[in-house]
Write a protein that holds these residues in place. Structure first.
Motif, PDB file in Angstrom:
ATOM      1  N   SER A 154      -7.512  -5.134   6.862  1.00 50.87           N
ATOM      2  CA  SER A 154      -6.340  -4.307   6.803  1.00 50.87           C
ATOM      3  C   SER A 154      -6.520  -3.165   7.604  1.00 50.87           C
ATOM      4  O   SER A 154      -5.912  -2.756   8.434  1.00 50.87           O
ATOM      5  CB  SER A 154      -5.857  -4.136   5.583  1.00 50.87           C
TER       6      SER A 154
ATOM      7  N   ARG B 154       3.864  -9.662  10.252  1.00 50.52           N
ATOM      8  CA  ARG B 154       3.602  -8.001   9.790  1.00 50.52           C
ATOM      9  C   ARG B 154       4.621  -7.213  11.071  1.00 50.52           C
ATOM     10  O   ARG B 154       5.339  -6.281  10.828  1.00 50.52           O
ATOM     11  CB  ARG B 154       2.190  -7.750  10.207  1.00 50.52           C
TER      12      ARG B 154
ATOM     13  N   GLN C 174      -4.751  -1.739  11.172  1.00 51.64           N
ATOM     14  CA  GLN C 174      -3.743  -0.739  11.117  1.00 51.64           C
ATOM     15  C   GLN C 174      -4.195   0.540  11.959  1.00 51.64           C
ATOM     16  O   GLN C 174      -3.547   1.162  12.706  1.00 51.64           O
ATOM     17  CB  GLN C 174      -3.600  -0.265   9.654  1.00 51.64           C
TER      18      GLN C 174
ATOM     19  N   GLN D 178      -0.093  -6.117   4.774  1.00 49.51           N
ATOM     20  CA  GLN D 178       1.249  -5.716   5.070  1.00 49.51           C
ATOM     21  C   GLN D 178       1.952  -6.621   5.750  1.00 49.51           C
ATOM     22  O   GLN D 178       2.840  -6.521   6.798  1.00 49.51           O
ATOM     23  CB  GLN D 178       1.207  -4.153   5.814  1.00 49.51           C
TER      24      GLN D 178
END
Length: 691
Positions: free
Chosen positions: A339, A376, A343, A403
């Protein structure tokens, strides 16, 4: 001659930079873009124990390479004769590269005798392997200026050894300074990103603490030994003062003869309003008094309770020094690492620097990665009715961490959140709703009574039905509170989809609810329908299934070329079964003339070009089919399972189609990964509806 493998060398100037986090993220990016991705470790971390970083990364590769094949040399060999070791590294790397499209090379860890020349030697390796370098810097306990200065020094060292720097990742940085650090690194002339310090990634699990204190598991759920201990606390004060200082994921060290502390902690872990503990360590080699032991056993706590012979100081010291690893089995840490990279690091910019050749095939890993990325891109709200199932909770944690979707989980909030905390699953961003106590209950009952009044439904009976999680979740989708639903891990297919037939109903122009499995073979993705819903479809239903399957396939990037399967090809066979398929094929052509469809056709003629050339030489589908429509459920279900088990295909589904809004069913043997994929699929279906 095959294209040479693309590679990237992840190097650092010191230990504890979090290279495993970066390597894991880069590996996933490559697996989404290349078919055979391997990993290579030029210098083994240790000669006495397994290199846990290499073991972790091999678990996520797509090339068929063993642990031994992926290793270069030992530290001892490097110190004995650096040039000979370098020659061995180059030779072994090329053995790996010859079997891969891309390789992630992970530099040394400074676990041996650290020296300023270690980065220089890594740079020499990278230059000799022709691998560009991604530099990993440690940001913890450093100012922005110090991080930049370190980057400049490393850039000079790499250049002096003829290594090519392509990117920098400053890891374990102050979360408040990420943008400042990223901006300050830009003058170095290569793409640069920063990642925050995440305590979870260095937190030891209870199993790692057990080893650190040389202890034994006294009682508790062994499965919870994989939970991370976010803080260690010595319980040397009275029970009430210990209770005041408890935090989420804490481990409390206390001697077993402190019966008041032991009982207070066991009960606090289970009680509403108190944090969920990671465990208790009873030190000093003392076991609880027999009466207290009997009482604890009677309470049946799942909380891991360890014993150790070490004294309080030594136990606390050993626990404080224990450092957690991102290793095989640390799923929460793996998801956190992935993650972070998703991101904070621009995958496209990094991969562009490697000049990857675009693959003409789609592997299961590429397809699954694309599912997650598409979901996502436009997060949808998915309801998971089965909050009492650990697999659902673990999947929810992964979905939230990555997410992928917004989630509502159905069930009693207190027990669900407590169990999630015990499992080390963070559900802070999920909504938990109890259908029996929800503000929506009366509204849903009234709506259901209205929808089913032609069947004699009363409001009283509707209120009772709406306490059922499947009906409540389906009504959330119907009312637009959620965009889709995924259920079936603990319930039958009928229990999952019957409410959909009653409440959501079929999409406009569709008369048949059916399903497809997305069959991920080693080099492509095919669609099989219907393998789960309609037992013996009529010609009209077969046509419905074919058209729906083509539309669903297109949603997931499959160019639909439909094969209407039968035991004969073309005009060669006769009989009711063949005639049904022939009629269905014509109905598809009449209703959707833009679709490419062939039928009746045998499976070999549909999938194998040489067979197609002899049986249907002028067909645009034969030999190239991507969507396979089976004549009945018996054939479809057995075929998908045969291909799944015999050919090693990854079967994603069943994906339900034909409903006005997306609801998908899980098999009761579903793995956490299956649930994650199904939620992503449901979210993508919801995206298609909103478009």
């Amino acid at each position: 001659m095959a294209e040479p493998a693309s590679s990237i060398y992840i190097a650092s100037p010191e230990g504890d930079t979090g290279k495993s986090t970066i390597a894991l993220g880069v590996l996933q990016m490559l697996c989404a873009s290349a078919a055979r991705v391997g990993v290579f470790r030029p210098i083994a971390r240790s000669t006495t124990e397994t290199d846990y970083i290499l073991e972790l990364l091999i678990d996520h590769t797509t090339a068929d390479l063993t642990y031994e094949q992926s290793l270069g040399v030992t530290y001892e060999e490097v110190h004995a004769d650096p040039d000979a070791a370098l020659g061995d590294i180059v030779s072994r790397y090329h053995d790996v590269a010859s079997q891969c499209d891309a390789v992630v090379i992970v530099g040394s860890d400074y676990t041996d005798v650290g020296s300023p020349s270690e980065l220089g030697f890594n740079a020499r390796i990278a230059a000799n392997l022709g691998a560009p370098v991604l530099l990993s810097l440690r940001g913890s306990e450093r100012s922005t200026e110090e991080i930049v200065q370190l980057g400049q020094l490393c850039q000079s060292e790499l250049k002096a050894n003829h290594a090519h720097l392509v990117a920098i990742v400053a890891n374990r940085c102050d979360p408040e300074k990420l943008d400042d650090i990223t901006a300050a690194l830009q003058p170095l002339g290569v793409p640069a990103w920063s990642l925050p310090e995440i305590p979870l990634l260095i937190a030891p699990t209870m199993a790692e603490l057990l080893d650190a204190v040389d202890g034994q598991l006294y009682s508790g759920d062994a499965e919870l030994m994989q939970r991370e201990a976010l803080r260690v606390m010595v319980g040397g004060m009275t029970a009430e003062h210990i209770l005041e200082r408890l935090t989420e994921g804490v481990v409390v060290i206390a001697p077993a003869d402190r019966s008041d502390v032991l009982l207070a902690l066991v009960n606090a872990h289970e009680a509403e309003g108190f944090p969920s503990l990671a465990g208790i360590i009873m030190n000093g080699g003392i076991e609880p008094h027999p009466a207290i032991a009997r009482l604890v056993a009677g309470l049946g706590p799942r909380l891991p309770i360890l014993t150790t012979d070490l004294g309080t100081f030594d136990t606390a010291s050993a626990a404080a020094k224990a450092r957690g690893r991102v290793a095989v089995g640390s799923q929460r840490k793996v998801d956190t690492a992935l993650s972070l990279m998703e991101q904070r690091v621009d995958a496209r910019a990094l991969l562009d620097s490697l000049e990857l050749s675009i693959p003409s095939i789609t592997t299961p890993q590429m397809f699954e990665y694309q599912l997650i990325q598409r979901a996502r891109a436009d997060r949808k709200h998915i309801v998971l009715p089965e909050g009492g199932d650990d697999r659902i909770l673990r999947a929810a944690g992964r979905l939230l961490q990555r997410q992928v979707a917004q989630l509502t989980i159905l069930g009693e909030e207190g027990p669900i959140r407590r169990r999630a905390a015990e499992l080390g699953v963070d559900l802070d961003d999920a909504q938990v709703l109890d259908p029996r106590a929800s503000d929506h209950a009366e509204e849903f009952a009234a709506e259901y009574a209205e929808l089913r009044k032609h069947k004699g439904m009363t409001i009283e009976r509707a209120r009772e039905i709406m306490t059922d999680i499947s009906y409540f979740g389906t009504m959330m989708v119907h009312k637009g509170i959620a965009d889709g639903m995924v259920s079936g891990a603990a319930h039958t297919t009928a229990h999952t989809i019957r409410p959909s037939f009653e409440i959501i109903k079929t999409a406009a122009g569709v008369n048949t609810v059916s399903s497809i499995f997305l069959m991920c073979l080693s080099d492509r993705v095919l669609a099989y329908g219907d393998c789960a819903i309609v037992p013996d479809p009529s010609a009209e239903q077969l046509a419905d299934i074919a058209i729906s399957s083509a539309q669903t396939s297109a949603q997931f990037g499959i160019d639909p070329r439909i094969a209407m399967l039968s035991y004969s090809t073309g005009d060669s066979g006769t009989g009711a079964d063949v005639d049904k398929v022939r009629e269905a094929t014509q109905l598809v052509r009449d209703r959707s003339p833009e679709l490419l469809v062939e039928g009746p056709i045998q499976y070999d003629a549909a999938v194998e070009p040489t067979v197609a050339k002899s049986k249907l030489p002028d067909s645009k589908v034969a030999g190239r089919a991507t969507v396979f429509i089976f004549p009945d459920l018996n054939t479809g279900n057995n075929t998908y399972k045969a291909v799944q088990r015999s050919a090693g295909a990854v079967a994603v589904g069943p994906v339900l189609q034909g409903l006005a809004k997306p609801v998908n069913d899980l098999s009761r043997g579903a793995l956490v990964e299956d649930i994650v994929n199904t939620v992503a699929i449901t979210a993508i279906q919801a995206q298609g509806l909103s478009e």
